[in-house]
Design a protein around this motif. Structure first.
Motif, short mmCIF file in Angstrom:
data_model
loop_
_atom_site.label_atom_id
_atom_site.label_comp_id
_atom_site.label_asym_id
_atom_site.label_seq_id
_atom_site.Cartn_x
_atom_site.Cartn_y
_atom_site.Cartn_z
N THR A 326 0.85 -1.20 0.00
CA THR A 326 0.00 0.00 0.00
C THR A 326 0.88 1.24 0.00
OG1 THR A 326 -1.71 -1.20 1.22
CG2 THR A 326 -1.85 1.21 1.18
N MET A 327 0.77 2.07 -1.05
CA MET A 327 1.55 3.30 -1.15
C MET A 327 0.82 4.43 -0.41
SD MET A 327 4.18 2.35 -2.80
CE MET A 327 4.92 3.94 -3.14
N PRO A 328 1.55 5.22 0.39
CA PRO A 328 0.90 6.34 1.09
C PRO A 328 0.45 7.41 0.11
CG PRO A 328 3.28 6.45 1.33
CD PRO A 328 2.99 5.14 0.67
N PRO A 329 -0.63 8.11 0.39
CA PRO A 329 -1.08 9.20 -0.49
C PRO A 329 0.01 10.26 -0.63
CG PRO A 329 -2.75 8.64 1.15
CD PRO A 329 -1.51 7.91 1.54
N LYS A 330 0.07 10.87 -1.80
CA LYS A 330 1.10 11.87 -2.07
C LYS A 330 0.95 13.12 -1.21
CE LYS A 330 2.04 10.51 -6.85
NZ LYS A 330 2.09 10.95 -8.25
N ASN A 331 -0.27 13.39 -0.75
CA ASN A 331 -0.49 14.64 0.02
C ASN A 331 -0.39 14.41 1.53
OD1 ASN A 331 -2.78 13.10 0.18
ND2 ASN A 331 -4.21 14.84 0.08
N VAL A 332 0.25 13.27 1.93
CA VAL A 332 0.47 12.98 3.34
C VAL A 332 1.98 12.90 3.58
CG1 VAL A 332 0.13 11.32 5.21
CG2 VAL A 332 -1.71 11.76 3.57
N GLY A 333 2.45 13.62 4.58
CA GLY A 333 3.87 13.66 4.87
C GLY A 333 4.32 12.47 5.70
N PRO A 334 5.65 12.34 5.96
CA PRO A 334 6.18 11.23 6.76
C PRO A 334 5.60 11.17 8.16
CG PRO A 334 7.94 12.40 5.62
CD PRO A 334 6.71 13.22 5.45
N ASP A 335 5.16 12.34 8.68
CA ASP A 335 4.59 12.37 10.02
C ASP A 335 3.09 12.06 10.04
OD1 ASP A 335 3.67 14.60 8.76
OD2 ASP A 335 4.35 16.05 10.26
N ARG A 337 0.76 13.83 8.59
CA ARG A 337 -0.06 15.04 8.51
C ARG A 337 -0.19 15.49 7.06
NH1 ARG A 337 2.13 19.20 12.96
NH2 ARG A 337 0.17 20.20 12.37
N MET A 338 -1.32 16.14 6.75
CA MET A 338 -1.56 16.62 5.40
C MET A 338 -0.53 17.68 5.02
SD MET A 338 -4.31 15.20 3.98
CE MET A 338 -4.96 16.41 2.84
N LYS A 339 -0.07 17.61 3.76
CA LYS A 339 0.85 18.63 3.26
C LYS A 339 0.05 19.83 2.72
CE LYS A 339 4.43 15.38 1.67
NZ LYS A 339 5.19 14.93 0.48
N TYR A 340 0.70 21.01 2.72
CA TYR A 340 0.09 22.15 2.06
C TYR A 340 0.17 21.98 0.56
CZ TYR A 340 0.09 24.41 6.62
OH TYR A 340 -0.15 24.68 7.92
N ALA A 341 -0.65 22.67 -0.15
CA ALA A 341 -0.76 22.49 -1.60
C ALA A 341 0.59 22.74 -2.28
CB ALA A 341 -1.83 23.44 -2.16
N TYR A 342 1.33 23.77 -1.87
CA TYR A 342 2.58 24.09 -2.54
C TYR A 342 3.66 23.02 -2.27
CZ TYR A 342 4.25 25.78 2.02
OH TYR A 342 4.62 25.87 3.34
#
Length: 345
Positions: A326-335, A337-342
Motif C-alpha cells: 500500500t503506497m501512502p497518499p502523495k499529500n500525506v507527509g512522513p509524520d 499530517r496533510m501537506k500544504y498544496a505548494y
C-alpha cells in the motif's frame, strides 16, 4: 471374436473408480444355456480357446521352472515369465465371470488375468486425467523434469479426513491436519521399499520475491507390492516429521504434491538416514539418493482461518500476512499530517 471382447472390455473399464485389489467371493451367475444356439456355440468356441491357452501356459511354466533350476540369467527368466503370464491371461480373458468381477471392482491379483485388467484400467482414463492435471497445473516441470518422471507406473490414492482425493482437487487445509493415508496399487510380486514425500511447490520466498518448494513430510522404507497396497506408514522410517498444509494469507493457491519414490536396487536397498531439510530441492533429493518416481498425486489448498491454528500450535510462530504494498497518499507527509498544496509540487 477378439474384436468383440476387446470392445466389451473397453466399455467395462471406461470409467474411473477405486477398486480393492483383494480376493473376493464371486456372485456371478452363468447365463442359461440351451436357449440361444448362437450363444451356446460362442461359449464352446471360447471354452476350446481357453483350454488351448491353458495348456500352452502349463508348458511355458514347466519351461520357466527348468530355466530357474538351471540358473538361467535374469533376462531369460523375465522373458519366460512374461510368456507364461501372457498365456495365462489369454486363457481367461474371455471368461464372462472374470469380466463381470472386474467390472464390479473384484480383482483377485493372485490371478494374472485380474492383474492385467487392473493395470489396463489404471493406464486408461485415471492415468490420462492424472498426467493432464500434472502438466496443466505445472506440477511438472516445477517439481521435476517430465522426462525424468515419465509415466507413473503405480496408482497412488490419497486418503484425507474427508475421503479419497481426486488429483488436483481443492481441499480445506484442515482436512489434511493429519498425515494422508496412502494406497499404492503396484504390479510387482515382491515387496519393494519406497520413500514417500509431501512437498508444497508454492511456499513464499521473501528474500527473492518468488516461490519455492517446502517439504512437509518424508518417510522411507515403506513396503508395497501388488498384494500389499495399503502403506503401513508406522513401519517406515520417518526422516522428516509431518507438518500440515499452511498456505499463508494473501498467497495464491498452493499445490501440495505427494510422490512415491522407489528406492535403489529395485526397492531392496534401505534408506535409514539422510540429510534433509524443509527447504531443500526435490530434484537434488531424488538425485542424491537414486530414487525413482513410481506414483504421484496432488491437491490444492488456500488460506482459511484453520491455517492460523497450524502456525500457532505446530510452527509456534505468528501467521504471516501477504498482499499488495500500500503506497501512502502523495499529500500525506512522513509524520502522517496533510501537506500544504505548494508542498505537493
Amino acid at each position: 471374436m477378439h474384436a468383440i471382447t476387446r470392445t466389451l472390455r473397453h466399455r467395462l473399464f471406461s470409467t474411473q473408480r477405486v477398486a480393492l485389489a483383494v480376493r473376493h467371493q464371486s456372485t456371478y451367475k452363468q447365463p442359461a444355456t440351451g436357449v440361444n444356439p448362437a450363444y451356446d456355440e460362442a461359449l464352446e468356441v471360447i471354452r476350446a480357446y481357453s483350454e488351448q491357452k491353458a495348456h500352452e501356459a502349463t508348458l511355458a511354466h514347466t519351461e520357466l521352472q527348468k530355466a530357474q533350476d538351471a540358473g538361467a540369467d535374469s533376462s531369460t527368466l523375465r522373458a519366460l515369465k512374461k510368456a507364461w503370464f501372457d498365456l495365462r491371461v489369454e486363457s481367461r480373458i474371455n471368461d464372462g465371470e472374470v469380466l463381470w468381477n472386474a467390472r464390479n471392482g473384484r480383482f483377485d491379483l493372485t490371478e494374472p488375468v485380474y492383474e492385467h485388467l487392473k493395470q489396463n484400467e489404471w493406464q486408461g482414463r485415471p492415468l490420462e486425467i492424472l498426467m493432464q492435471r500434472l502438466l496443466q497445473m505445472f506440477v511438472l516441470p516445477d517439481m521435476l523434469d517430465p522426462r525424468f518422471v515419465g509415466t507413473p507406473e503405480s496408482q497412488l490414492n490419497l486418503q484425507l479426513a474427508r475421503g479419497v482425493v481426486e488429483p488436483g482437487s481443492v481441499v480445506d487445509p484442515s482436512s489434511a491436519k493429519e498425515r494422508p493415508g496412502i494406497e499404492l496399487m503396484t504390479f510387482h510380486d515382491e515387496p519393494r521399499l519406497h520413500t514417500i514425500v509431501m512437498v508444497d511447490l508454492d511456499e513464499p520466498y521473501e528474500a527473492e520475491q518468488t516461490f519455492r518448494e517446502q517439504f512437509h513430510w518424508i518417510v522411507s522404507n515403506v513396503s508395497a507390492s501388488k498384494m500389499q497396497n495399503t502403506a503401513d506408514l508406522d513401519k517406515g522410517t520417518e526422516l522428516l516429521a509431518y507438518v500440515p498444509p499452511h498456505p499463508a494469507h494473501g498467497t495464491p493457491m498452493h499445490r501440495y504434491v505427494v510422490a512415491v519414490l522407489e528406492q535403489p536396487e529395485d526397492g531392496q536397498q534401505r534408506l535409514d538416514s539422510a540429510q534433509v531439510s524443509r527447504d531443500m530441492s526435490m530434484r537434488d533429493f531424488v538425485t542424491e539418493h537414486s530414487l525413482r518416481v513410481v506414483g504421484l498425486s496432488f491437491f490444492r489448498a488456500e488460506w482459511n482461518e484453520s491455517v492460523d491454528d497450524v502456525y500457532r500450535d505446530v510452527l509456534k510462530q505468528a501467521a504471516p500476512r501477504y498482499g499488495p504494498i500500500t503506497m501512502p497518499p502523495k499529500n500525506v507527509g512522513p509524520d502522517g499530517r496533510m501537506k500544504y498544496a505548494y508542498e505537493n509540487r
